[in-house]
Design an enzyme around this catalytic site. Structure first.
Site, PDB file in Angstrom:
ATOM      1  N   CYS A  50       0.877  -1.170   0.000  1.00 59.96           N
ATOM      2  CA  CYS A  50       0.000   0.000   0.000  1.00 59.96           C
ATOM      3  C   CYS A  50       0.917   1.223   0.000  1.00 59.96           C
ATOM      4  O   CYS A  50       2.081   1.124   0.332  1.00 59.96           O
ATOM      5  CB  CYS A  50      -0.856   0.050   1.257  1.00 59.96           C
ATOM      6  SG  CYS A  50      -1.761  -1.442   1.558  1.00 59.96           S
ATOM      7  N   ARG A  57       1.581   1.295  -5.861  1.00 61.52           N
ATOM      8  CA  ARG A  57       1.667   0.347  -4.733  1.00 61.52           C
ATOM      9  C   ARG A  57       0.295  -0.140  -4.323  1.00 61.52           C
ATOM     10  O   ARG A  57       0.157  -0.998  -3.451  1.00 61.52           O
ATOM     11  CB  ARG A  57       2.369   0.998  -3.532  1.00 61.52           C
ATOM     12  CG  ARG A  57       3.830   1.348  -3.737  1.00 61.52           C
ATOM     13  CD  ARG A  57       4.429   1.956  -2.475  1.00 61.52           C
ATOM     14  NE  ARG A  57       4.366   1.017  -1.368  1.00 61.52           N
ATOM     15  CZ  ARG A  57       5.295   0.083  -1.145  1.00 61.52           C
ATOM     16  NH1 ARG A  57       6.321  -0.012  -1.968  1.00 61.52           N
ATOM     17  NH2 ARG A  57       5.190  -0.754  -0.150  1.00 61.52           N
ATOM     18  N   TRP A  91      -3.882  -1.524  -1.164  1.00 61.98           N
ATOM     19  CA  TRP A  91      -3.918  -2.750  -1.967  1.00 61.98           C
ATOM     20  C   TRP A  91      -4.441  -3.815  -1.016  1.00 61.98           C
ATOM     21  O   TRP A  91      -3.703  -4.311  -0.172  1.00 61.98           O
ATOM     22  CB  TRP A  91      -2.533  -3.098  -2.490  1.00 61.98           C
ATOM     23  CG  TRP A  91      -2.546  -4.292  -3.390  1.00 61.98           C
ATOM     24  CD1 TRP A  91      -2.340  -5.593  -3.044  1.00 61.98           C
ATOM     25  CD2 TRP A  91      -2.806  -4.302  -4.788  1.00 61.98           C
ATOM     26  NE1 TRP A  91      -2.449  -6.398  -4.133  1.00 61.98           N
ATOM     27  CE2 TRP A  91      -2.745  -5.648  -5.220  1.00 61.98           C
ATOM     28  CE3 TRP A  91      -3.097  -3.324  -5.729  1.00 61.98           C
ATOM     29  CZ2 TRP A  91      -2.958  -6.036  -6.544  1.00 61.98           C
ATOM     30  CZ3 TRP A  91      -3.296  -3.699  -7.047  1.00 61.98           C
ATOM     31  CH2 TRP A  91      -3.236  -5.037  -7.438  1.00 61.98           C
ATOM     32  N   ASN A 134       0.260  -0.982   6.435  1.00 62.67           N
ATOM     33  CA  ASN A 134       0.590  -1.784   5.253  1.00 62.67           C
ATOM     34  C   ASN A 134       1.255  -3.043   5.771  1.00 62.67           C
ATOM     35  O   ASN A 134       2.237  -2.985   6.495  1.00 62.67           O
ATOM     36  CB  ASN A 134       1.548  -1.021   4.332  1.00 62.67           C
ATOM     37  CG  ASN A 134       2.031  -1.898   3.175  1.00 62.67           C
ATOM     38  OD1 ASN A 134       1.370  -2.882   2.824  1.00 62.67           O
ATOM     39  ND2 ASN A 134       3.180  -1.564   2.625  1.00 62.67           N
ATOM     40  N   GLY A 135       0.703  -4.201   5.426  1.00 59.77           N
ATOM     41  CA  GLY A 135       1.283  -5.470   5.885  1.00 59.77           C
ATOM     42  C   GLY A 135       0.167  -6.438   6.258  1.00 59.77           C
ATOM     43  O   GLY A 135      -0.972  -6.273   5.839  1.00 59.77           O
ATOM     44  N   GLU A 192       6.677 -21.849 -19.054  1.00 58.38           N
ATOM     45  CA  GLU A 192       6.759 -20.485 -18.515  1.00 58.38           C
ATOM     46  C   GLU A 192       8.062 -19.823 -18.935  1.00 58.38           C
ATOM     47  O   GLU A 192       8.082 -18.648 -19.296  1.00 58.38           O
ATOM     48  CB  GLU A 192       6.623 -20.516 -16.991  1.00 58.38           C
ATOM     49  CG  GLU A 192       6.782 -19.183 -16.304  1.00 58.38           C
ATOM     50  CD  GLU A 192       5.835 -18.093 -16.814  1.00 58.38           C
ATOM     51  OE1 GLU A 192       4.859 -18.423 -17.516  1.00 58.38           O
ATOM     52  OE2 GLU A 192       6.096 -16.905 -16.528  1.00 58.38           O
ATOM     53  N   LYS A 201       8.182 -16.299 -21.055  1.00 60.84           N
ATOM     54  CA  LYS A 201       8.905 -15.124 -20.528  1.00 60.84           C
ATOM     55  C   LYS A 201       9.883 -14.598 -21.567  1.00 60.84           C
ATOM     56  O   LYS A 201       9.956 -13.422 -21.852  1.00 60.84           O
ATOM     57  CB  LYS A 201       9.683 -15.483 -19.269  1.00 60.84           C
ATOM     58  CG  LYS A 201       8.963 -15.472 -17.966  1.00 60.84           C
ATOM     59  CD  LYS A 201       8.523 -14.139 -17.463  1.00 60.84           C
ATOM     60  CE  LYS A 201       7.139 -13.704 -17.794  1.00 60.84           C
ATOM     61  NZ  LYS A 201       6.004 -14.537 -17.738  1.00 60.84           N
ATOM     62  N   GLU A 237       8.140 -13.190 -24.884  1.00 58.75           N
ATOM     63  CA  GLU A 237       7.243 -12.021 -24.788  1.00 58.75           C
ATOM     64  C   GLU A 237       8.004 -10.729 -24.492  1.00 58.75           C
ATOM     65  O   GLU A 237       7.489  -9.648 -24.754  1.00 58.75           O
ATOM     66  CB  GLU A 237       6.150 -12.227 -23.750  1.00 58.75           C
ATOM     67  CG  GLU A 237       6.600 -12.228 -22.307  1.00 58.75           C
ATOM     68  CD  GLU A 237       5.406 -12.257 -21.349  1.00 58.75           C
ATOM     69  OE1 GLU A 237       4.386 -11.635 -21.623  1.00 58.75           O
ATOM     70  OE2 GLU A 237       5.519 -12.939 -20.324  1.00 58.75           O
ATOM     71  N   HIS A 264       9.492 -37.054 -31.271  1.00 56.16           N
ATOM     72  CA  HIS A 264       8.314 -37.210 -32.143  1.00 56.16           C
ATOM     73  C   HIS A 264       8.171 -36.046 -33.117  1.00 56.16           C
ATOM     74  O   HIS A 264       7.091 -35.769 -33.610  1.00 56.16           O
ATOM     75  CB  HIS A 264       7.054 -37.362 -31.278  1.00 56.16           C
ATOM     76  CG  HIS A 264       7.116 -38.548 -30.385  1.00 56.16           C
ATOM     77  ND1 HIS A 264       6.942 -39.847 -30.828  1.00 56.16           N
ATOM     78  CD2 HIS A 264       7.412 -38.653 -29.063  1.00 56.16           C
ATOM     79  CE1 HIS A 264       7.092 -40.687 -29.824  1.00 56.16           C
ATOM     80  NE2 HIS A 264       7.373 -39.987 -28.739  1.00 56.16           N
ATOM     81  N   LYS A 320      -1.048  -5.563 -20.141  1.00 58.07           N
ATOM     82  CA  LYS A 320      -0.891  -6.206 -18.826  1.00 58.07           C
ATOM     83  C   LYS A 320      -2.101  -7.074 -18.503  1.00 58.07           C
ATOM     84  O   LYS A 320      -1.972  -8.152 -17.983  1.00 58.07           O
ATOM     85  CB  LYS A 320      -0.708  -5.155 -17.731  1.00 58.07           C
ATOM     86  CG  LYS A 320      -0.494  -5.730 -16.343  1.00 58.07           C
ATOM     87  CD  LYS A 320       0.692  -6.685 -16.294  1.00 58.07           C
ATOM     88  CE  LYS A 320       0.795  -7.433 -14.993  1.00 58.07           C
ATOM     89  NZ  LYS A 320       1.788  -8.536 -15.073  1.00 58.07           N
TER      90      LYS A 320
END
Ligand code: AGP
Length: 612
Positions: free
Chosen positions: A2, A27, A74, A100-101, A485, A489, A492, A508, A607
């Protein structure tokens, strides 16, 4: 994560705090609020939604005062709403707290306080703090806060105001960042440098277990016993843009480095060392329910789909319930089989919680009355609102288009879910569960170790391979899911053609593409199929590929068959993916850098893909 900003001085606090919060919206931005001391009263304004909603409310009900603090939130506990926005107050509304936490023991504290007559108005963990301060306040807010900090468990960056001590703001830090800014006749407190850069470049960084009191002409740092601590004052040399990235050149690199903290936050309050409980927030599965399930569908897109593949392997391993994983754009149009909805569970995975195809798949199964569990990073997102159960990853806002900390925290969410299901269904005993939980709790430290041990080497490696046209990633079982993945990465953000293949499948067809000098990442972290994987590595080596082996530390076998190797810290075989992905993320980042690509905003991509 946050954004927190506080001000004590001679100027009006509201514009300074609001401007600072605007610099911290990266944040968190699902709700916002402020507390200002105005002529003897503590005035509060807060709202769900972004800062502009708070701005409108403050225009309608102006608050004038020279001591104030605010947050752009957040959410981790309690969906975005006016009531859940910070600041939170005590019963007499004389104490305001912004946090925050994660307060891990907030439930037991809340029950204790409710028994003592305290009334709560939010679903947040934070709200226990002002009520605890009220309980211990005897005219000295620092003293009361020290008592409270010895009681609460978890992570925090806290700022506190008391109506009867209007000349100050008191802060405290454990894990979540908090800094003080030194002005002339004014001082600042914030969760991050960008918020106060316009006013001062002289900052004090609070360390864990430290408190700070800011007044207009003094900043005093103490420990939790009240002993004064002399702190260095750092001159900030960053420009505003660099400050938003905490000094990293790109959000992606910052977010790669945030993974140890993000993993720790996602585990926090849900598991404890030496214990067997796994608390998946409000999600409950009964043994009868799980035993009755015919199938679990896991549906997602892109990186979230790769995390879903890991989820499949682990849920099937720990529960023996059949799991089918699908990319959302296919799933939603193939009329998935659901004869009796009671026999099926759907898990959707989405960092943003707004991906159109994932949302479409969720709605398709909603229409069929299938129970839906969401693993998402955004508490107020459409996926979170429309699912029956929500397991939040606590990665904080992920800004870079290439998903990194969201992926590793999705994996951790699956680890906990699979183990919890295995425990409920009776296939994991307490000793096995305890060992797995202890291994999970080691992951943040091991992730940091993997970064520290490999980043420089990988930066050099990436430069050497950045001119290649094709790079392959091969693996088996969990390492195949990881290969997917790794390939995504790389392609992209560097635009290098990268392809992932199940190592056993190469012969194959794809093996035809392997020729002298083609780089192949051979991911070999899975002991149960290790020998098979080595023979696949020999297959591609025999075609003179260049092998980059990725194995666990102490494994010399992979070195024998590789041109170069990367080793990751040892962990339980189920959890290697969350560590082994980090070198692949770093490789992609540095390769993209070498190719002058726009790392945080790669071409053609967004995004969150909110359209089909
Ligand atoms: C990941 O690096 C990509 N940016 C992309 O594949 C992403 O994972 C996918 O679009 C899913 O997004 P979501 O998790 O927000 O649903």
């Amino acid at each position: 994560m946050c954004g927190i900003v506080g001000y004590v001085g001679k100027q009006s606090a509201v514009p300074i705090v609001m401007k600072g919060l605007a610099k911290l919206e990266y944040r968190g931005y699902d709700s916002a609020g402020m507390a200002v001391w105005q002529k003897g009263d503590l005035k509060i304004e807060k709202t769900a939604g972004r800062l502009d909603r708070l701005e409108d409310k403050l225009k309608q009900n102006p608050i004038n005062g020279t001591v104030g603090m605010g947050q752009t939130r957040w959410a981790t506990h309690g969906r975005p709403s006016d009531a859940n926005a910070h600041p939170h107050l005590d019963s007499e509304e004389k104490i305001a707290v912004i946090h925050n936490g994660i307060i891990e023991n907030y439930m037991e504290l809340k029950e204790m306080l409710q028994k003592e007559g305290h009334e709560f108005h939010s679903q947040t963990d934070t709200e226990v703090i002002p009520h605890l301060l009220e309980k211990y306040y005897e005219g000295d807010i620092e003293k009361a806060l020290r008592k409270v900090l010895h009681i609460i468990e978890g992570s925090y960056a806290l700022v506190v105001m008391h109506e009867d001590e209007p000349e100050k703001i008191v802060g405290a830090r454990k894990d979540s960042p908090l800094i003080a800014g030194l002005g002339k006749g004014e001082n600042f407190i914030a969760s991050d440098i960008p918020a106060i850069l316009e006013y001062t470049r002289e900052i004090i960084v609070l360390n864990h277990g430290e408190m700070v009191t800011i007044t207009e002409d003094d900043v005093t740092v103490t420990d939790l016993e009240g002993r004064r601590i002399e702190k260095d004052v750092y001159p900030v040399t960053w420009n505003a843009e660099a400050a938003e990235k905490s000094g990293y050149p790109h959000f992606m690199l910052k977010e790669i480095h945030e993974q140890p903290r993000a993993i720790k936050d996602t585990l926090a309050g849900r598991i404890e060392k030496g214990k067997t409980d796994i608390v998946l927030d409000e999600i409950e599965f009964s043994a009868d329910y799980l035993k009755k399930l015919k199938k679990i569908y896991i549906v997602a897109c892109g990186t979230a789909f790769h995390a879903a593949m890991v989820g499949k392997y682990l849920i099937e391993h720990f529960t023996r319930i059949p799991v089918e994983v699908d990319i959302a754009s296919e799933f939603r149009y193939r009329d998935p089989i659901v004869d009796d909805p009671e026999d099926y569970l759907m898990i959707v995975v989405s960092q943003s919680g707004e991906t159109a195809d994932t949302l479409g798949s969720l709605r398709e199964m909603n229409r069929k009355d299938v129970r839906i569990m969401a693993i998402t990073n955004v508490i107020g997102s459409s996926v979170a609102r429309e699912a029956d159960d929500v397991l939040l990853t606590r990665a904080g806002p992920e800004i870079a288009v290439a998903s990194t900390k969201a992926y590793t925290t999705q994996l951790v969410a699956f680890y906990m879910t699979a183990i919890k299901m295995g425990q409920i269904i009776g296939r994991l005993d307490n000793n096995e569960t305890r060992d797995l939980i202890d291994a999970l709790l080691d992951l943040p430290l091991l992730a940091q170790k993997v970064i520290d041990a490999n980043e420089n080497k990988i930066e050099k490696m990436a430069k050497r391979y950045s001119s290649k046209d094709d790079i392959f990633f091969i693996g088996r079982h969990l390492d195949y899911a990881l290969a997917l993945e790794g390939a995504l990465k790389l392609k992209e953000i560097s635009y290098i053609h990268a392809e992932a293949y199940a190592a056993g499948e190469l012969k194959h067809g794809t093996l035809a593409l392997i020729e002298k000098g083609v780089p192949v990442f051979a991911i070999a972290t899975q002991p149960d199929i290790y020998a098979k994987m080595i023979s696949n590595v020999q297959e591609v080596k025999a075609r003179e590929a260049t092998i980059i082996g990725l194995g666990t530390e102490g494994d010399q076998e992979i070195d024998k068959h590789s041109d170069e190797t990367i080793h990751i810290a040892k962990t339980q075989k189920y959890f290697t993916t969350v560590l082994a992905v980090i070198p692949l993320q770093l490789f992609s980042y540095y390769a993209a850098l070498e190719r002058d690509c726009d790392v945080d905003k790669p071409r053609n991509l967004a995004k969150s893909v909110t359209v089909e």
